[in-house]
Enzyme design. Sequence first.
Site, PDB file in Angstrom:
ATOM      1  N   ARG A   1       0.890  -1.170   0.000  1.00 44.23           N
ATOM      2  CA  ARG A   1       0.000   0.000   0.000  1.00 44.23           C
ATOM      3  C   ARG A   1       0.921   1.212   0.000  1.00 44.23           C
ATOM      4  O   ARG A   1       1.697   1.413   0.943  1.00 44.23           O
ATOM      5  CB  ARG A   1      -0.897  -0.002   1.233  1.00 44.23           C
ATOM      6  CG  ARG A   1      -1.583   1.319   1.445  1.00 44.23           C
ATOM      7  CD  ARG A   1      -2.682   1.270   2.483  1.00 44.23           C
ATOM      8  NE  ARG A   1      -3.831   0.542   1.995  1.00 44.23           N
ATOM      9  CZ  ARG A   1      -5.059   0.634   2.531  1.00 44.23           C
ATOM     10  NH1 ARG A   1      -5.287   1.417   3.562  1.00 44.23           N
ATOM     11  NH2 ARG A   1      -6.063  -0.061   2.031  1.00 44.23           N
TER      12      ARG A   1
ATOM     13  N   HIS B   1      -7.439   0.861  -6.328  1.00 43.47           N
ATOM     14  CA  HIS B   1      -7.625  -0.045  -5.173  1.00 43.47           C
ATOM     15  C   HIS B   1      -8.352  -1.305  -5.658  1.00 43.47           C
ATOM     16  O   HIS B   1      -9.501  -1.565  -5.301  1.00 43.47           O
ATOM     17  CB  HIS B   1      -8.433   0.686  -4.103  1.00 43.47           C
ATOM     18  CG  HIS B   1      -8.377   0.062  -2.741  1.00 43.47           C
ATOM     19  ND1 HIS B   1      -7.593  -1.034  -2.441  1.00 43.47           N
ATOM     20  CD2 HIS B   1      -9.026   0.393  -1.567  1.00 43.47           C
ATOM     21  CE1 HIS B   1      -7.749  -1.347  -1.167  1.00 43.47           C
ATOM     22  NE2 HIS B   1      -8.607  -0.505  -0.620  1.00 43.47           N
TER      23      HIS B   1
ATOM     24  N   GLN C   1     -10.069  -3.887  -3.192  1.00 41.80           N
ATOM     25  CA  GLN C   1     -11.355  -3.425  -2.681  1.00 41.80           C
ATOM     26  C   GLN C   1     -12.472  -3.813  -3.635  1.00 41.80           C
ATOM     27  O   GLN C   1     -13.541  -4.284  -3.231  1.00 41.80           O
ATOM     28  CB  GLN C   1     -11.331  -1.896  -2.511  1.00 41.80           C
ATOM     29  CG  GLN C   1     -12.631  -1.324  -2.015  1.00 41.80           C
ATOM     30  CD  GLN C   1     -12.952  -1.756  -0.598  1.00 41.80           C
ATOM     31  OE1 GLN C   1     -12.096  -1.652   0.272  1.00 41.80           O
ATOM     32  NE2 GLN C   1     -14.144  -2.252  -0.354  1.00 41.80           N
TER      33      GLN C   1
ATOM     34  N   ASP D   1     -17.316   7.211  -1.207  1.00 47.79           N
ATOM     35  CA  ASP D   1     -16.068   7.064  -0.440  1.00 47.79           C
ATOM     36  C   ASP D   1     -15.777   8.424   0.178  1.00 47.79           C
ATOM     37  O   ASP D   1     -16.428   9.424  -0.154  1.00 47.79           O
ATOM     38  CB  ASP D   1     -14.937   6.611  -1.395  1.00 47.79           C
ATOM     39  CG  ASP D   1     -13.646   6.243  -0.660  1.00 47.79           C
ATOM     40  OD1 ASP D   1     -13.668   6.130   0.579  1.00 47.79           O
ATOM     41  OD2 ASP D   1     -12.610   6.083  -1.343  1.00 47.79           O
TER      42      ASP D   1
ATOM     43  N   CYS E   1     -16.228   1.641   0.916  1.00 49.50           N
ATOM     44  CA  CYS E   1     -15.077   0.787   1.237  1.00 49.50           C
ATOM     45  C   CYS E   1     -14.659   0.908   2.692  1.00 49.50           C
ATOM     46  O   CYS E   1     -13.991   0.022   3.211  1.00 49.50           O
ATOM     47  CB  CYS E   1     -13.918   1.111   0.307  1.00 49.50           C
ATOM     48  SG  CYS E   1     -13.285   2.796   0.502  1.00 49.50           S
TER      49      CYS E   1
ATOM     50  N   ARG F   1     -13.705  -8.596   1.989  1.00 43.97           N
ATOM     51  CA  ARG F   1     -12.268  -8.359   1.742  1.00 43.97           C
ATOM     52  C   ARG F   1     -11.473  -9.628   2.067  1.00 43.97           C
ATOM     53  O   ARG F   1     -10.548 -10.003   1.345  1.00 43.97           O
ATOM     54  CB  ARG F   1     -11.749  -7.196   2.607  1.00 43.97           C
ATOM     55  CG  ARG F   1     -12.344  -5.832   2.334  1.00 43.97           C
ATOM     56  CD  ARG F   1     -11.979  -5.290   0.968  1.00 43.97           C
ATOM     57  NE  ARG F   1     -10.560  -5.240   0.708  1.00 43.97           N
ATOM     58  CZ  ARG F   1      -9.736  -4.253   1.074  1.00 43.97           C
ATOM     59  NH1 ARG F   1     -10.216  -3.200   1.707  1.00 43.97           N
ATOM     60  NH2 ARG F   1      -8.445  -4.282   0.781  1.00 43.97           N
TER      61      ARG F   1
HETATM   62  N1   CP Z   1     -11.161  -0.159   2.560  1.00 45.15           N
HETATM   63  C1   CP Z   1      -9.903  -0.240   2.979  1.00 45.15           C
HETATM   64  O1   CP Z   1      -8.976  -0.475   2.206  1.00 45.15           O
HETATM   65  O2   CP Z   1      -9.742  -0.038   4.314  1.00 45.15           O
HETATM   66  P1   CP Z   1      -8.388   0.130   5.081  1.00 45.15           P
HETATM   67  O3   CP Z   1      -7.794   1.456   4.688  1.00 45.15           O
HETATM   68  O4   CP Z   1      -8.768   0.092   6.540  1.00 45.15           O
HETATM   69  O5   CP Z   1      -7.464  -0.982   4.708  1.00 45.15           O
HETATM   70  N1  NVA Z   2     -10.012   6.633  -1.110  1.00 43.73           N
HETATM   71  C1  NVA Z   2      -9.616   6.219   0.218  1.00 43.73           C
HETATM   72  C2  NVA Z   2      -9.770   4.756   0.362  1.00 43.73           C
HETATM   73  C3  NVA Z   2      -9.406   4.213   1.703  1.00 43.73           C
HETATM   74  C4  NVA Z   2      -9.537   2.728   1.787  1.00 43.73           C
HETATM   75  C5  NVA Z   2      -8.191   6.635   0.483  1.00 43.73           C
HETATM   76  O1  NVA Z   2      -7.347   6.457  -0.416  1.00 43.73           O
HETATM   77  O2  NVA Z   2      -7.909   7.147   1.552  1.00 43.73           O
END
Ligand code: CP
Ligand code: NVA
Length: 302
Positions: free
Chosen positions: A103, A130, A133, A221, A259, A287
């Site tokens: 990530r 993502h 997700q 989101d 998400c 997930r």
């Molecule tokens: N939706 C998601 O990726 O959540 P986290 O940021 O908690 O991993």
């Molecule tokens: N769009 C959000 C998703 C988190 C899972 C972010 O990138 O913070």
Amino acid sequence: MRHFLDLKDFSTNTLQSILDAGLCMKAAQKSGDGHELSLSGKSVAMIFEKPSTRTRVSFEVGITQLGGTPLILSASDLQSGRGESIEDTARVLSRYVNAILIRCYKHETLLTLAKHSSVPVINALTNWSHPCQLMADLMTMIEYHGPLYGQTVAWLGDVNNVAVSWIEAAVRFDFQLRIASPQNYAPPADLMAWARANGGDIILTDDVNFAIDKVQTVVTDVWISMGADEGSRSIDFAPYQVNEKLMKSAACDAIFMHCLPARRGMEVTAEVIDGPQSAVFDEAENRLHAQKAVMLWCLEGN
Ligand code: CP
Ligand code: NVA
């Protein structure tokens, strides 16, 4: 090498087979059958430049359920945090582990890692996309509304990393995606050109009422993603909040997805996210199962 970087890299059949595997593993787990320990003797490195709850925990638990060993690596604790190149990090980790997930902020970091890794690399969220997700989100749509073909989805608010993966998913699975956002937050032109060239049924609008009309799935989101500047976002996106009044215009069996993490009172009201149409915790649960299926697909080929 079976990397899992973006949904557009895959055929519909491959993605569907991963979803099917995820649904099967979920059913097996629910019926108490458990899993084959397919990751027995295998290790998966998980690099996090950004915070995570769902991704980190569901991958860690999923790897453990499959008999493997997860290694959680905070980017700030790695030598890459003091300047070691991502190329060398990829080469070194490849000598120890069987897969790497990351990530990170820059999508380029993910691509560089994948280029120099000799084990599969999984995108656990970048500023661009993502895809993991989306695998859980697609599983959730199937559970509620059956096969994806021809379904209708409205995305309201920021066209962010999750929205990019929604666009790619809509193209691959042939469902209609209506994106309602302010005109200056439209999806990147090259992504839309790719979507159109591949037959995507993607509608861009700034009219939330048009987007949500009789739609089967409503999704949103946060307005300020990790690493994004707040700027005027809270004002710009205010008309795109998912609330009860808006949900009344969706199909009567419509579901709400997010998400997570969510900001109640911002992109969605508490009445909707905590209400009867909300599928967010099924989505979060998925997930776990989707990611196990992604990892097994990645490692099957190696
Ligand atoms: N939706 C998601 O990726 O959540 P986290 O940021 O908690 O991993
Ligand atoms: N769009 C959000 C998703 C988190 C899972 C972010 O990138 O913070």
